[in-house]
Scaffold this motif. Structure first.
Motif, mmCIF file in Angstrom:
data_model
loop_
_atom_site.group_PDB
_atom_site.id
_atom_site.type_symbol
_atom_site.label_atom_id
_atom_site.label_comp_id
_atom_site.label_asym_id
_atom_site.label_seq_id
_atom_site.Cartn_x
_atom_site.Cartn_y
_atom_site.Cartn_z
ATOM 1 N N LYS A 40 -27.315 -7.978 43.102
ATOM 2 C CA LYS A 40 -26.923 -6.891 42.202
ATOM 3 C C LYS A 40 -26.352 -5.707 42.980
ATOM 4 O O LYS A 40 -25.350 -5.098 42.578
ATOM 5 C CB LYS A 40 -28.129 -6.447 41.387
ATOM 6 C CG LYS A 40 -27.835 -5.377 40.375
ATOM 7 C CD LYS A 40 -29.089 -5.028 39.592
ATOM 8 C CE LYS A 40 -28.844 -3.877 38.667
ATOM 9 N NZ LYS A 40 -30.059 -3.489 37.953
ATOM 10 N N VAL A 43 -22.796 -6.742 43.829
ATOM 11 C CA VAL A 43 -21.894 -6.985 42.699
ATOM 12 C C VAL A 43 -21.404 -5.676 42.082
ATOM 13 O O VAL A 43 -20.231 -5.524 41.767
ATOM 14 C CB VAL A 43 -22.595 -7.853 41.628
ATOM 15 C CG1 VAL A 43 -21.851 -7.814 40.304
ATOM 16 C CG2 VAL A 43 -22.710 -9.295 42.132
ATOM 17 N N TYR A 44 -22.294 -4.726 41.922
ATOM 18 C CA TYR A 44 -21.946 -3.508 41.193
ATOM 19 C C TYR A 44 -21.322 -2.421 42.050
ATOM 20 O O TYR A 44 -20.956 -1.368 41.538
ATOM 21 C CB TYR A 44 -23.162 -2.960 40.453
ATOM 22 C CG TYR A 44 -23.526 -3.813 39.266
ATOM 23 C CD1 TYR A 44 -22.730 -3.808 38.127
ATOM 24 C CD2 TYR A 44 -24.624 -4.651 39.298
ATOM 25 C CE1 TYR A 44 -23.046 -4.597 37.039
ATOM 26 C CE2 TYR A 44 -24.946 -5.448 38.216
ATOM 27 C CZ TYR A 44 -24.152 -5.413 37.095
ATOM 28 O OH TYR A 44 -24.460 -6.204 36.016
ATOM 29 N N LYS A 47 -17.839 -1.416 40.688
ATOM 30 C CA LYS A 47 -17.783 -0.858 39.327
ATOM 31 C C LYS A 47 -16.663 -1.486 38.484
ATOM 32 O O LYS A 47 -15.731 -0.808 38.061
ATOM 33 C CB LYS A 47 -17.637 0.655 39.372
ATOM 34 C CG LYS A 47 -18.793 1.350 40.045
ATOM 35 C CD LYS A 47 -18.641 2.842 39.962
ATOM 36 C CE LYS A 47 -19.631 3.630 40.600
ATOM 37 N NZ LYS A 47 -20.605 3.720 41.295
ATOM 38 N N GLN A 48 -16.762 -2.765 38.247
ATOM 39 C CA GLN A 48 -15.752 -3.490 37.479
ATOM 40 C C GLN A 48 -15.616 -2.906 36.073
ATOM 41 O O GLN A 48 -16.589 -2.464 35.481
ATOM 42 C CB GLN A 48 -16.132 -4.978 37.371
ATOM 43 C CG GLN A 48 -16.201 -5.682 38.684
ATOM 44 C CD GLN A 48 -17.504 -5.417 39.415
ATOM 45 O OE1 GLN A 48 -18.481 -4.989 38.843
ATOM 46 N NE2 GLN A 48 -17.510 -5.658 40.708
ATOM 47 N N LEU A 54 -16.149 -8.561 36.295
ATOM 48 C CA LEU A 54 -17.554 -8.644 36.674
ATOM 49 C C LEU A 54 -17.939 -10.077 37.000
ATOM 50 O O LEU A 54 -18.562 -10.352 38.025
ATOM 51 C CB LEU A 54 -18.434 -8.098 35.551
ATOM 52 C CG LEU A 54 -19.944 -8.201 35.774
ATOM 53 C CD1 LEU A 54 -20.375 -7.429 37.010
ATOM 54 C CD2 LEU A 54 -20.690 -7.719 34.535
ATOM 55 N N LYS A 55 -17.545 -11.017 36.139
ATOM 56 C CA LYS A 55 -17.856 -12.427 36.378
ATOM 57 C C LYS A 55 -17.244 -12.909 37.688
ATOM 58 O O LYS A 55 -17.884 -13.630 38.461
ATOM 59 C CB LYS A 55 -17.356 -13.293 35.217
ATOM 60 C CG LYS A 55 -18.187 -13.150 33.964
ATOM 61 C CD LYS A 55 -17.629 -14.019 32.853
ATOM 62 C CE LYS A 55 -18.439 -13.921 31.588
ATOM 63 N NZ LYS A 55 -17.914 -14.784 30.521
ATOM 64 N N ASN A 57 -16.464 -11.097 40.290
ATOM 65 C CA ASN A 57 -17.160 -10.459 41.405
ATOM 66 C C ASN A 57 -18.521 -11.125 41.656
ATOM 67 O O ASN A 57 -18.923 -11.309 42.805
ATOM 68 C CB ASN A 57 -17.330 -8.961 41.156
ATOM 69 C CG ASN A 57 -17.542 -8.202 42.440
ATOM 70 O OD1 ASN A 57 -17.032 -8.570 43.493
ATOM 71 N ND2 ASN A 57 -18.317 -7.139 42.370
#
Length: 99
Positions: A40, A43-44, A47-48, A54-55, A57
């Motif tokens: 997490k 991934v974040y 900031k998609q 997001l998927k 990434n």
């Protein structure tokens, strides 16, 4: 659950399944304890703005997890399981886990 039991007869692992497993046991679940937080945090960072981004990434970051990190996570699972065995399945209240 009926659908899952039909698809995987005799192999459902859950608190009320065919194979009992302690619900949300931090003593035994390295993915919950470390790996998901690690993923997490990566991934974040970008900031998609879209679900598709997001998927993508998430897929990319999963691919980028090194074999050494995964090896350490699995070794940690083995160590925790052995500690649980050694204390007769009781809570590991005095243990600070390292990942």
């Amino acid at each position: 659950m009926d659908l899952v039991r039909d698809a995987f007869p005799g192999r459902v692992i859950s608190r009320f399944g065919d194979l009992p497993w302690p619900a949300r046991s931090p003593d035994l679940t390295s993915p919950d304890f470390f790996l998901w937080g690690f993923l997490k945090s990566r991934v974040y960072v970008n900031k998609q703005q879209t679900l598709a981004a997001l998927k993508e990434n998430i897929r990319q970051e999963i691919t980028n997890i090194s074999q050494e990190v995964l090896r350490q996570v699995m070794q940690n699972v083995i160590n925790r399981a052995q500690m649980c065995i050694n204390c007769g399945g009781h809570h590991l209240k005095d243990i600070i886990f390292k990942s």
